[in-house]
Design a protein around this motif. Structure first.
Motif, PDB file in Angstrom:
ATOM      1  N   ALA A  35       6.790  11.378  -0.840  1.00 34.79           N
ATOM      2  CA  ALA A  35       7.180  12.755  -1.167  1.00 34.79           C
ATOM      3  C   ALA A  35       7.684  13.412   0.104  1.00 34.79           C
ATOM      4  O   ALA A  35       7.233  13.101   1.200  1.00 34.79           O
ATOM      5  N   GLU A  36       8.641  14.272  -0.070  1.00 32.43           N
ATOM      6  CA  GLU A  36       9.151  15.049   1.061  1.00 32.43           C
ATOM      7  C   GLU A  36       8.088  16.052   1.480  1.00 32.43           C
ATOM      8  O   GLU A  36       7.318  16.540   0.646  1.00 32.43           O
ATOM      9  N   ASP A  37       8.065  16.379   2.759  1.00 29.91           N
ATOM     10  CA  ASP A  37       7.112  17.374   3.250  1.00 29.91           C
ATOM     11  C   ASP A  37       7.219  18.674   2.468  1.00 29.91           C
ATOM     12  O   ASP A  37       6.208  19.290   2.126  1.00 29.91           O
ATOM     13  N   SER A  38       8.448  19.086   2.178  1.00 31.14           N
ATOM     14  CA  SER A  38       8.647  20.357   1.466  1.00 31.14           C
ATOM     15  C   SER A  38       8.023  20.315   0.071  1.00 31.14           C
ATOM     16  O   SER A  38       7.501  21.327  -0.406  1.00 31.14           O
ATOM     17  N   GLU A  39       8.061  19.155  -0.589  1.00 32.97           N
ATOM     18  CA  GLU A  39       7.436  19.013  -1.904  1.00 32.97           C
ATOM     19  C   GLU A  39       5.915  19.153  -1.800  1.00 32.97           C
ATOM     20  O   GLU A  39       5.282  19.793  -2.649  1.00 32.97           O
ATOM     21  N   ILE A  40       5.348  18.559  -0.777  1.00 34.62           N
ATOM     22  CA  ILE A  40       3.893  18.625  -0.572  1.00 34.62           C
ATOM     23  C   ILE A  40       3.471  20.053  -0.271  1.00 34.62           C
ATOM     24  O   ILE A  40       2.473  20.541  -0.806  1.00 34.62           O
ATOM     25  N   VAL A  41       4.241  20.743   0.561  1.00 36.61           N
ATOM     26  CA  VAL A  41       3.923  22.137   0.882  1.00 36.61           C
ATOM     27  C   VAL A  41       4.009  22.992  -0.379  1.00 36.61           C
ATOM     28  O   VAL A  41       3.114  23.809  -0.646  1.00 36.61           O
ATOM     29  N   ARG A  42       5.062  22.814  -1.181  1.00 37.61           N
ATOM     30  CA  ARG A  42       5.200  23.592  -2.425  1.00 37.61           C
ATOM     31  C   ARG A  42       4.033  23.321  -3.369  1.00 37.61           C
ATOM     32  O   ARG A  42       3.486  24.252  -3.973  1.00 37.61           O
ATOM     33  N   ALA A  43       3.628  22.061  -3.513  1.00 36.20           N
ATOM     34  CA  ALA A  43       2.502  21.720  -4.391  1.00 36.20           C
ATOM     35  C   ALA A  43       1.200  22.329  -3.874  1.00 36.20           C
ATOM     36  O   ALA A  43       0.384  22.828  -4.657  1.00 36.20           O
ATOM     37  N   SER A  44       1.016  22.312  -2.559  1.00 32.70           N
ATOM     38  CA  SER A  44      -0.185  22.896  -1.952  1.00 32.70           C
ATOM     39  C   SER A  44      -0.223  24.397  -2.187  1.00 32.70           C
ATOM     40  O   SER A  44      -1.259  24.963  -2.567  1.00 32.70           O
ATOM     41  N   GLU A  45       0.907  25.060  -1.980  1.00 33.18           N
ATOM     42  CA  GLU A  45       0.980  26.504  -2.196  1.00 33.18           C
ATOM     43  C   GLU A  45       0.771  26.848  -3.670  1.00 33.18           C
ATOM     44  O   GLU A  45       0.142  27.862  -3.996  1.00 33.18           O
ATOM     45  N   ALA A  46       1.262  26.008  -4.564  1.00 35.67           N
ATOM     46  CA  ALA A  46       1.079  26.250  -5.995  1.00 35.67           C
ATOM     47  C   ALA A  46      -0.398  26.155  -6.369  1.00 35.67           C
ATOM     48  O   ALA A  46      -0.899  26.988  -7.146  1.00 35.67           O
ATOM     49  N   ASP A  47      -1.105  25.163  -5.821  1.00 34.52           N
ATOM     50  CA  ASP A  47      -2.546  25.054  -6.078  1.00 34.52           C
ATOM     51  C   ASP A  47      -3.277  26.293  -5.582  1.00 34.52           C
ATOM     52  O   ASP A  47      -4.133  26.842  -6.282  1.00 34.52           O
ATOM     53  N   ALA A  48      -2.946  26.742  -4.386  1.00 33.64           N
ATOM     54  CA  ALA A  48      -3.595  27.927  -3.821  1.00 33.64           C
ATOM     55  C   ALA A  48      -3.259  29.172  -4.635  1.00 33.64           C
ATOM     56  O   ALA A  48      -4.132  30.028  -4.857  1.00 33.64           O
ATOM     57  N   GLU A  49      -2.032  29.277  -5.102  1.00 29.27           N
ATOM     58  CA  GLU A  49      -1.649  30.436  -5.906  1.00 29.27           C
ATOM     59  C   GLU A  49      -2.419  30.475  -7.220  1.00 29.27           C
ATOM     60  O   GLU A  49      -2.906  31.534  -7.645  1.00 29.27           O
TER      61      GLU A  49
ATOM     62  N   MET B  26       0.834  -1.178   0.000  1.00 33.37           N
ATOM     63  CA  MET B  26       0.000   0.000   0.000  1.00 33.37           C
ATOM     64  C   MET B  26       0.885   1.249   0.000  1.00 33.37           C
ATOM     65  O   MET B  26       1.827   1.351   0.773  1.00 33.37           O
ATOM     66  N   LYS B  27       0.553   2.177  -0.875  1.00 37.00           N
ATOM     67  CA  LYS B  27       1.343   3.396  -0.973  1.00 37.00           C
ATOM     68  C   LYS B  27       1.069   4.303   0.218  1.00 37.00           C
ATOM     69  O   LYS B  27      -0.061   4.391   0.689  1.00 37.00           O
ATOM     70  N   PRO B  28       2.108   5.003   0.697  1.00 36.28           N
ATOM     71  CA  PRO B  28       1.889   5.936   1.808  1.00 36.28           C
ATOM     72  C   PRO B  28       0.988   7.089   1.379  1.00 36.28           C
ATOM     73  O   PRO B  28       0.970   7.490   0.217  1.00 36.28           O
ATOM     74  N   LYS B  29       0.241   7.605   2.328  1.00 38.89           N
ATOM     75  CA  LYS B  29      -0.684   8.705   2.059  1.00 38.89           C
ATOM     76  C   LYS B  29      -0.451   9.795   3.096  1.00 38.89           C
ATOM     77  O   LYS B  29      -0.368   9.520   4.284  1.00 38.89           O
ATOM     78  N   THR B  30      -0.331  11.016   2.620  1.00 41.51           N
ATOM     79  CA  THR B  30      -0.182  12.168   3.508  1.00 41.51           C
ATOM     80  C   THR B  30      -1.428  13.026   3.387  1.00 41.51           C
ATOM     81  O   THR B  30      -1.795  13.446   2.289  1.00 41.51           O
ATOM     82  N   LYS B  31      -2.083  13.250   4.513  1.00 42.58           N
ATOM     83  CA  LYS B  31      -3.252  14.130   4.527  1.00 42.58           C
ATOM     84  C   LYS B  31      -2.763  15.562   4.722  1.00 42.58           C
ATOM     85  O   LYS B  31      -1.850  15.812   5.495  1.00 42.58           O
ATOM     86  N   VAL B  32      -3.405  16.475   4.006  1.00 44.68           N
ATOM     87  CA  VAL B  32      -3.001  17.878   4.060  1.00 44.68           C
ATOM     88  C   VAL B  32      -4.221  18.742   4.360  1.00 44.68           C
ATOM     89  O   VAL B  32      -5.270  18.569   3.751  1.00 44.68           O
TER      90      VAL B  32
ATOM     91  N   LEU C 296       0.414  18.909   7.763  1.00 46.02           N
ATOM     92  CA  LEU C 296       0.542  17.582   7.171  1.00 46.02           C
ATOM     93  C   LEU C 296       0.358  16.509   8.240  1.00 46.02           C
ATOM     94  O   LEU C 296       0.813  16.673   9.370  1.00 46.02           O
ATOM     95  N   SER C 297      -0.265  15.421   7.830  1.00 47.74           N
ATOM     96  CA  SER C 297      -0.452  14.290   8.730  1.00 47.74           C
ATOM     97  C   SER C 297      -0.294  13.009   7.938  1.00 47.74           C
ATOM     98  O   SER C 297      -0.897  12.848   6.888  1.00 47.74           O
TER      99      SER C 297
END
Length: 84
Positions: free
Chosen positions: A51-65, A1-7, A82-83
């Protein structure tokens, strides 16, 4: 099972009009973010895979932008939690 990060993404848009907030919410939905019920300007999603936390944060910020640009919101800040 692939890891999942909730944001959870908290967005502050102090100068946004009500119609801009609605458009922002719709734009975020189009990017697979769900509005959190009873929490204005709060959205959640999940990232599947490694994915690294920093990658997830950057992707989240890009979506919001992108959502902010599309809805004409010029002044906003976002905070990710992140969780997983």
């Amino acid at each position: 099972m692939k890891p999942k990060t909730k944001v959870m993404l908290f967005v502050e848009m102090s100068s946004a009009s009500p119609s801009q907030r609605v458009q922002f919410r719709d734009e975020m939905r189009g990017r697979d973010w769900l509005p959190v019920p009873k929490r204005a300007d709060t959205f959640c999603t999940s990232f599947v895979g490694r994915a690294e936390d920093s990658e997830i944060v950057r992707a989240s910020e890009a979506d919001a932008e992108l959502a902010a640009d599309a809805s004409g919101v010029k002044d906003w800040t976002g905070t990710c939690v992140l969780s997983g």
